[in-house]
Design a protein around this motif. Structure first.
Motif, mmCIF file in Angstrom:
data_model
loop_
_atom_site.group_PDB
_atom_site.id
_atom_site.type_symbol
_atom_site.label_atom_id
_atom_site.label_comp_id
_atom_site.label_asym_id
_atom_site.label_seq_id
_atom_site.Cartn_x
_atom_site.Cartn_y
_atom_site.Cartn_z
ATOM 1 N N HIS A 47 0.862 -1.388 -0.002
ATOM 2 C CA HIS A 47 0.043 -0.083 0.000
ATOM 3 C C HIS A 47 0.976 1.063 0.085
ATOM 4 N N LYS A 48 2.035 1.186 0.983
ATOM 5 C CA LYS A 48 2.916 2.483 0.949
ATOM 6 C C LYS A 48 3.817 2.678 -0.211
ATOM 7 N N ALA A 49 3.975 1.531 -1.056
ATOM 8 C CA ALA A 49 4.623 1.450 -2.139
ATOM 9 C C ALA A 49 3.774 2.181 -3.303
ATOM 10 N N LEU A 50 2.622 1.693 -3.364
ATOM 11 C CA LEU A 50 1.596 2.321 -4.306
ATOM 12 C C LEU A 50 1.557 3.818 -4.239
ATOM 13 N N GLY A 51 1.341 4.433 -2.779
ATOM 14 C CA GLY A 51 1.347 5.760 -2.297
ATOM 15 C C GLY A 51 2.585 6.237 -2.838
ATOM 16 N N GLU A 52 3.524 5.838 -2.824
ATOM 17 C CA GLU A 52 5.012 6.528 -3.239
ATOM 18 C C GLU A 52 4.924 6.757 -4.869
ATOM 19 N N ARG A 53 4.305 5.738 -5.583
ATOM 20 C CA ARG A 53 4.171 5.985 -6.930
ATOM 21 C C ARG A 53 3.004 7.201 -7.421
ATOM 22 N N GLY A 54 2.185 7.522 -6.386
ATOM 23 C CA GLY A 54 1.022 8.304 -6.708
ATOM 24 C C GLY A 54 -0.233 7.163 -7.138
ATOM 25 N N TRP A 55 -0.128 5.760 -6.910
ATOM 26 C CA TRP A 55 -0.879 5.063 -7.498
ATOM 27 C C TRP A 55 -2.246 4.639 -6.618
ATOM 28 N N ILE A 56 -2.187 5.123 -5.362
ATOM 29 C CA ILE A 56 -3.550 5.027 -4.643
ATOM 30 C C ILE A 56 -4.470 5.954 -5.157
ATOM 31 N N MET A 57 -4.275 7.141 -5.377
ATOM 32 C CA MET A 57 -5.260 8.291 -6.353
ATOM 33 C C MET A 57 -4.636 8.376 -7.703
ATOM 34 N N PRO A 58 -4.417 7.373 -8.582
ATOM 35 C CA PRO A 58 -3.705 7.540 -9.676
ATOM 36 C C PRO A 58 -3.959 8.739 -10.628
ATOM 37 N N THR A 59 -5.559 9.002 -10.818
ATOM 38 C CA THR A 59 -5.615 10.167 -11.731
ATOM 39 C C THR A 59 -5.398 11.714 -10.882
ATOM 40 N N TRP A 60 -5.395 11.617 -9.592
ATOM 41 C CA TRP A 60 -5.029 12.820 -9.061
ATOM 42 C C TRP A 60 -3.760 13.490 -9.658
ATOM 43 N N SER A 61 -3.723 14.838 -9.598
ATOM 44 C CA SER A 61 -2.283 15.512 -9.966
ATOM 45 C C SER A 61 -1.135 15.194 -8.961
ATOM 46 N N ARG A 62 -0.085 15.176 -9.461
ATOM 47 C CA ARG A 62 1.139 14.935 -8.585
ATOM 48 C C ARG A 62 1.040 15.956 -7.473
ATOM 49 N N GLU A 63 0.724 17.105 -7.611
ATOM 50 C CA GLU A 63 0.570 18.155 -6.633
ATOM 51 C C GLU A 63 -0.197 17.536 -5.266
ATOM 52 N N ARG A 64 -1.301 16.849 -5.890
ATOM 53 C CA ARG A 64 -2.216 16.185 -4.700
ATOM 54 C C ARG A 64 -1.866 14.802 -4.223
ATOM 55 N N GLY A 65 -0.597 14.559 -4.628
ATOM 56 C CA GLY A 65 -0.176 13.059 -4.184
ATOM 57 C C GLY A 65 -0.629 11.846 -5.144
ATOM 58 N N GLY A 66 -1.080 12.361 -6.242
ATOM 59 C CA GLY A 66 -1.581 11.281 -7.052
ATOM 60 C C GLY A 66 -0.359 11.115 -8.302
ATOM 61 N N ALA A 67 -0.519 10.554 -9.425
ATOM 62 C CA ALA A 67 0.224 10.153 -10.471
ATOM 63 C C ALA A 67 -0.122 10.860 -11.743
ATOM 64 N N GLY A 68 -1.098 11.634 -11.698
ATOM 65 C CA GLY A 68 -1.767 12.251 -13.184
ATOM 66 C C GLY A 68 -2.027 11.343 -14.143
ATOM 67 N N LEU A 69 -2.298 10.346 -13.789
ATOM 68 C CA LEU A 69 -2.658 9.224 -15.076
ATOM 69 C C LEU A 69 -3.996 9.433 -15.689
#
Ligand SMILES: Cc1cc2nc3c(=O)[nH]c(=O)nc-3n(C[C@H](O)[C@H](O)[C@H](O)COP(=O)(O)OP(=O)(O)OC[C@H]3O[C@@H](n4cnc5c(N)ncnc54)[C@H](O)[C@@H]3O)c2cc1C
Length: 390
Positions: A47-69
């Protein structure tokens, strides 16, 4: 339904390729072993590794902690997680609660909760069901009463899956016992580390860990209220619709709510095919038996049905076919198939014994298949509600 080919961009293809490296190093055998042992539907390291990649909220922007997918890359990610069967129950419940917090939480609550969700530090679970009943959610008895500076909560919730790994639960409470039952409900986001909260483990026959959670004079200030007082039914209606898979996902076509169970049937089919291709002591392969071939082919067709039938229809087909086929596989393979993992002589490490046990609960959680039938009847077929009895 559009069966047309989807052209992926170069970036989307490269993203797809990159997933193997991540999941090979983070969805390790140790993660699956932990899940078999705990049944919690959660791996802290993954879960934490997904979070580090921004993949818990993948479509959120990087500024919000997502990955901008983009939505297609996000779907590729979800399908890969599904294909690998990673433990993701708590990820799923966190997403469901998050949608309610975003829609109905105060700005200060959102700023307290949302950043931690994206990083993986904050996880949330569903406190709907009570010991007296889950299908009739509007009948909740857990009481929230106003105090001078907030609310005091008393009551009990049953099957709060993941509570032991979460920081918050959404809690459906009764705030006006004199109002008609749908009108006296208020929803809260309750921190699970508050004094008066007690979490007790429940282990199911299917090997899952869930919880009974007791609330004894638990105080929350008004900032934790989600939506207006006594209007909680409207607040949870959209969350329930999402959980039942009856809405659009990310602007793409509907994805069957049966996907989660298709994952298990696909695993059983994979192992059954391996078993069928292996010669027995008499030199014959089960695969040479036309009845075995027919069963495996029917399961493969079921998988397409499970994936294709939308929303609640997919959910009914998925759990009912999983229950039926897991039993038929036990019959086809023979007595060794009921030996559990680790037992001498078990087939494919006991996967069929586990699959049959696990299948039974899939007709219950997230709302029973009976309730899903009511939803299909009323929402898809537009049939009238059944008359009230008594
Ligand atoms: C492993 C597991 C995990 C779960 N996780 C969660 C969770 O995280 N959070 C949470 O809040 N809940 C959770 N649940 C609870 C689950 O959602 C409920 O068990 C489910 O909604 C059914 O409620 P119930 O068990 O109280 O059965 P009841 O509501 O008492 O129903 C009993 C039977 O009557 C039938 N029935 C009831 N009403 C109707 C109707 N109107 N029409 C036709 N048939 C009806 C049901 O289908 C069922 O067969 C979980 C359950 C399990 C087993």
């Amino acid at each position: 339904m559009d069966f047309g080919k989807l052209d992926l961009t170069r970036e989307q293809l490269a993203f797809w390729d990159s997933l193997d490296e991540f999941f090979d190093s983070h969805a390790t055998e140790a993660v699956y072993e932990e899940e078999r042992r705990t049944g919690s539907g959660y791996s802290d390291t993954l879960h934490k590794a997904l979070g580090e990649r921004g993949w818990i909220m993948p479509t959120w922007s990087r500024e919000r902690g997502g990955a901008g997918l983009d939505v297609v890359s996000n779907r590729i990610l979800q399908l890969e997680m599904d294909r690998r069967g990673v433990p993701d129950i708590t990820l799923g419940t966190t997403h469901l609660v998050l949608a309610v917090v975003e829609a109905a939480g105060s700005e200060s609550l959102k700023s307290k909760v949302l950043p931690g969700v994206a990083s993986g530090d904050i996880r949330m679970c569903l406190g709907y069901t009570e010991p007296d009943g889950g299908s009739d959610l509007a009948g909740v008895r857990t009481r929230a009463t106003r105090s001078e500076s907030g609310w005091i909560i008393n009551g009990a919730k049953m099957f709060t899956t993941g509570a032991h790994n979460c920081q918050y639960t959404i809690l459906v409470t009764r705030t006006d016992p004199d109002a008609p039952k749908h009108r006296g409900i208020t929803v809260f986001l309750v921190p699970l580390d508050r004094p008066g909260v007690e979490i007790r483990a429940i282990h199911t026959v299917g090997g899952e860990r869930t919880n009974a959670v007791f609330y004894d004079d638990v105080f929350v200030d008004d900032d934790y209220r989600l939506g207006p007082e006594n209007k909680g039914w409207q607040v949870i209606a959209s969350a329930l619709q999402t959980e039942h898979g009856d809405d659009e996902v990310d602007g793409l076509d509907e994805l069957s709510n049966g996907m989660v169970y298709a994952k298990t049937l696909r695993t059983l089919l994979w192992h059954a095919t391996k078993w069928a291709e292996t010669s027995g002591p008499d030199g014959n392969r089960p695969f040479d038996d036309p009845l075995v071939r027919a069963l495996l082919s029917e399961i493969a067709i079921d998988l397409e049905l499970m994936r294709g039938a939308p929303g609640s229809m997919g959910r009914i087909i998925a759990s009912e076919r999983l229950i039926q086929r897991s039993a038929e596989l036990l019959d086809a393979i023979g007595p060794e198939a009921v030996l559990p993992r680790g037992a001498r002589g078990c087939v494919e490490d006991g996967i069929f014994e586990w699959g049959h046990r696990y299948a039974q609960g899939t007709a219950i959680y997230g709302g029973t298949t009976d309730i899903a039938r009511n939803i299909v009847a009323q929402q898809n077929l537009k049939l009238p509600r059944p008359p009230k009895v008594g």
